[in-house]
Design a protein around this motif. Structure first.
Motif, PDB file in Angstrom:
ATOM      1  N   SER A   2       0.833  -1.193   0.000  1.00 34.12           N
ATOM      2  CA  SER A   2       0.000   0.000   0.000  1.00 34.12           C
ATOM      3  C   SER A   2       0.875   1.254   0.000  1.00 34.12           C
ATOM      4  N   THR A   3       0.335   2.308  -0.580  1.00 30.59           N
ATOM      5  CA  THR A   3       1.074   3.570  -0.607  1.00 30.59           C
ATOM      6  C   THR A   3       0.627   4.440   0.553  1.00 30.59           C
ATOM      7  N   LYS A   4       1.543   5.234   1.045  1.00 32.38           N
ATOM      8  CA  LYS A   4       1.243   6.114   2.158  1.00 32.38           C
ATOM      9  C   LYS A   4       0.505   7.348   1.643  1.00 32.38           C
ATOM     10  N   ARG A   5      -0.529   7.758   2.378  1.00 33.15           N
ATOM     11  CA  ARG A   5      -1.306   8.926   1.973  1.00 33.15           C
ATOM     12  C   ARG A   5      -0.493  10.191   2.210  1.00 33.15           C
ATOM     13  N   LYS A   6      -0.606  11.120   1.281  1.00 27.36           N
ATOM     14  CA  LYS A   6       0.098  12.388   1.431  1.00 27.36           C
ATOM     15  C   LYS A   6      -0.698  13.305   2.347  1.00 27.36           C
ATOM     16  N   SER A   7       0.026  14.061   3.138  1.00 26.85           N
ATOM     17  CA  SER A   7      -0.589  15.049   4.010  1.00 26.85           C
ATOM     18  C   SER A   7      -0.110  16.423   3.567  1.00 26.85           C
ATOM     19  N   HIS A   8      -1.030  17.234   3.086  1.00 25.22           N
ATOM     20  CA  HIS A   8      -0.674  18.556   2.578  1.00 25.22           C
ATOM     21  C   HIS A   8      -0.884  19.615   3.649  1.00 25.22           C
ATOM     22  N   SER A   9      -0.041  20.638   3.626  1.00 19.87           N
ATOM     23  CA  SER A   9      -0.156  21.719   4.603  1.00 19.87           C
ATOM     24  C   SER A   9      -1.346  22.614   4.250  1.00 19.87           C
ATOM     25  N   ALA A  10      -1.785  23.372   5.239  1.00 21.09           N
ATOM     26  CA  ALA A  10      -2.906  24.285   5.023  1.00 21.09           C
ATOM     27  C   ALA A  10      -2.533  25.353   4.000  1.00 21.09           C
ATOM     28  N   ARG A  11      -1.290  25.790   4.027  1.00 17.17           N
ATOM     29  CA  ARG A  11      -0.827  26.808   3.069  1.00 17.17           C
ATOM     30  C   ARG A  11      -0.902  26.281   1.636  1.00 17.17           C
ATOM     31  N   PHE A  12      -0.489  25.020   1.436  1.00 14.71           N
ATOM     32  CA  PHE A  12      -0.540  24.414   0.110  1.00 14.71           C
ATOM     33  C   PHE A  12      -1.981  24.280  -0.368  1.00 14.71           C
ATOM     34  N   LYS A  13      -2.858  23.839   0.527  1.00 16.35           N
ATOM     35  CA  LYS A  13      -4.269  23.690   0.167  1.00 16.35           C
ATOM     36  C   LYS A  13      -4.874  25.038  -0.224  1.00 16.35           C
ATOM     37  N   ALA A  14      -4.551  26.072   0.539  1.00 19.10           N
ATOM     38  CA  ALA A  14      -5.078  27.406   0.239  1.00 19.10           C
ATOM     39  C   ALA A  14      -4.568  27.898  -1.106  1.00 19.10           C
ATOM     40  N   LYS A  15      -3.314  27.639  -1.383  1.00 17.95           N
ATOM     41  CA  LYS A  15      -2.719  28.066  -2.657  1.00 17.95           C
ATOM     42  C   LYS A  15      -3.434  27.402  -3.839  1.00 17.95           C
ATOM     43  N   VAL A  16      -3.635  26.099  -3.737  1.00 16.20           N
ATOM     44  CA  VAL A  16      -4.301  25.362  -4.823  1.00 16.20           C
ATOM     45  C   VAL A  16      -5.763  25.810  -4.953  1.00 16.20           C
ATOM     46  N   ALA A  17      -6.439  25.990  -3.823  1.00 19.55           N
ATOM     47  CA  ALA A  17      -7.841  26.411  -3.850  1.00 19.55           C
ATOM     48  C   ALA A  17      -7.988  27.789  -4.470  1.00 19.55           C
ATOM     49  N   LEU A  18      -7.078  28.707  -4.153  1.00 24.57           N
ATOM     50  CA  LEU A  18      -7.134  30.045  -4.756  1.00 24.57           C
ATOM     51  C   LEU A  18      -6.889  29.988  -6.258  1.00 24.57           C
ATOM     52  N   GLU A  19      -5.948  29.149  -6.670  1.00 27.96           N
ATOM     53  CA  GLU A  19      -5.699  28.985  -8.106  1.00 27.96           C
ATOM     54  C   GLU A  19      -6.935  28.433  -8.803  1.00 27.96           C
ATOM     55  N   ALA A  20      -7.604  27.489  -8.166  1.00 26.38           N
ATOM     56  CA  ALA A  20      -8.814  26.911  -8.752  1.00 26.38           C
ATOM     57  C   ALA A  20      -9.932  27.950  -8.806  1.00 26.38           C
ATOM     58  N   TYR A  21     -10.030  28.770  -7.756  1.00 29.34           N
ATOM     59  CA  TYR A  21     -11.084  29.790  -7.713  1.00 29.34           C
ATOM     60  C   TYR A  21     -10.867  30.866  -8.773  1.00 29.34           C
ATOM     61  N   LYS A  22      -9.617  31.246  -8.989  1.00 32.30           N
ATOM     62  CA  LYS A  22      -9.322  32.266 -10.000  1.00 32.30           C
ATOM     63  C   LYS A  22      -9.735  31.806 -11.392  1.00 32.30           C
ATOM     64  N   GLY A  23      -9.562  30.535 -11.667  1.00 31.71           N
ATOM     65  CA  GLY A  23      -9.974  29.982 -12.953  1.00 31.71           C
ATOM     66  C   GLY A  23      -8.963  30.189 -14.058  1.00 31.71           C
ATOM     67  N   ASP A  24      -7.740  30.593 -13.735  1.00 29.67           N
ATOM     68  CA  ASP A  24      -6.708  30.775 -14.757  1.00 29.67           C
ATOM     69  C   ASP A  24      -6.280  29.439 -15.358  1.00 29.67           C
ATOM     70  N   LYS A  25      -6.279  28.404 -14.514  1.00 28.00           N
ATOM     71  CA  LYS A  25      -5.911  27.065 -14.972  1.00 28.00           C
ATOM     72  C   LYS A  25      -7.105  26.141 -14.784  1.00 28.00           C
ATOM     73  N   THR A  26      -7.175  25.127 -15.606  1.00 23.04           N
ATOM     74  CA  THR A  26      -8.239  24.138 -15.454  1.00 23.04           C
ATOM     75  C   THR A  26      -7.883  23.203 -14.300  1.00 23.04           C
ATOM     76  N   ALA A  27      -8.875  22.437 -13.879  1.00 26.22           N
ATOM     77  CA  ALA A  27      -8.651  21.481 -12.793  1.00 26.22           C
ATOM     78  C   ALA A  27      -7.598  20.454 -13.201  1.00 26.22           C
ATOM     79  N   ALA A  28      -7.618  20.032 -14.454  1.00 32.95           N
ATOM     80  CA  ALA A  28      -6.649  19.047 -14.933  1.00 32.95           C
ATOM     81  C   ALA A  28      -5.232  19.607 -14.882  1.00 32.95           C
ATOM     82  N   GLU A  29      -5.080  20.864 -15.215  1.00 27.98           N
ATOM     83  CA  GLU A  29      -3.757  21.492 -15.159  1.00 27.98           C
ATOM     84  C   GLU A  29      -3.259  21.586 -13.711  1.00 27.98           C
ATOM     85  N   LEU A  30      -4.154  21.924 -12.795  1.00 24.08           N
ATOM     86  CA  LEU A  30      -3.772  22.001 -11.386  1.00 24.08           C
ATOM     87  C   LEU A  30      -3.389  20.632 -10.841  1.00 24.08           C
ATOM     88  N   ILE A  31      -4.147  19.619 -11.237  1.00 19.56           N
ATOM     89  CA  ILE A  31      -3.877  18.252 -10.775  1.00 19.56           C
ATOM     90  C   ILE A  31      -2.505  17.791 -11.227  1.00 19.56           C
TER      91      ILE A  31
END
Length: 95
Positions: A2-31
């Motif tokens: 089994s693979t170990k689950r990644k734990s992301h920091s709150a700062r990283f999550k906020a950064k990705v969420a803001l990028e998704a909210y702005k809509g400059d990149k698609t979800a696939a590009e962010l992924i």
């Protein structure tokens, strides 16, 4: 194996969420750019939108709580000052 689950920091999550909210990149590009699973982008974006109002509400709640905590302390200080003044007066009085 089994693979170990990644734990992301709150700062990283906020950064990705803001990028998704702005809509400059698609979800696939962010992924692909951040190497995260597909559901995470939408989940973090939803959490950002739902929690944004609480950021501004908490400021008002802090001032109310602060006033509620300090007023009994100021009352206690006042009572103690009056008591101290009375005791000083009693000590200096002749019998």
């Amino acid at each position: 194996m089994s693979t170990k689950r990644k734990s992301h920091s709150a700062r990283f999550k906020a950064k990705v969420a803001l990028e998704a909210y702005k809509g400059d990149k698609t979800a696939a590009e962010l992924i692909s750019a951040h190497k995260i699973s597909s559901g995470q982008v939408s989940t973090w974006k939803k959490c950002l939108i739902d929690g944004a109002a609480q950021l501004f509400e908490s400021g008002r709640a802090k001032t109310i709580d602060e006033a509620a905590l300090t007023s009994p302390l100021y009352e206690e200080i006042g009572r103690l000052k009056v008591e101290l003044d009375w005791l000083k007066k009693k000590v200096n009085e002749p019998y």
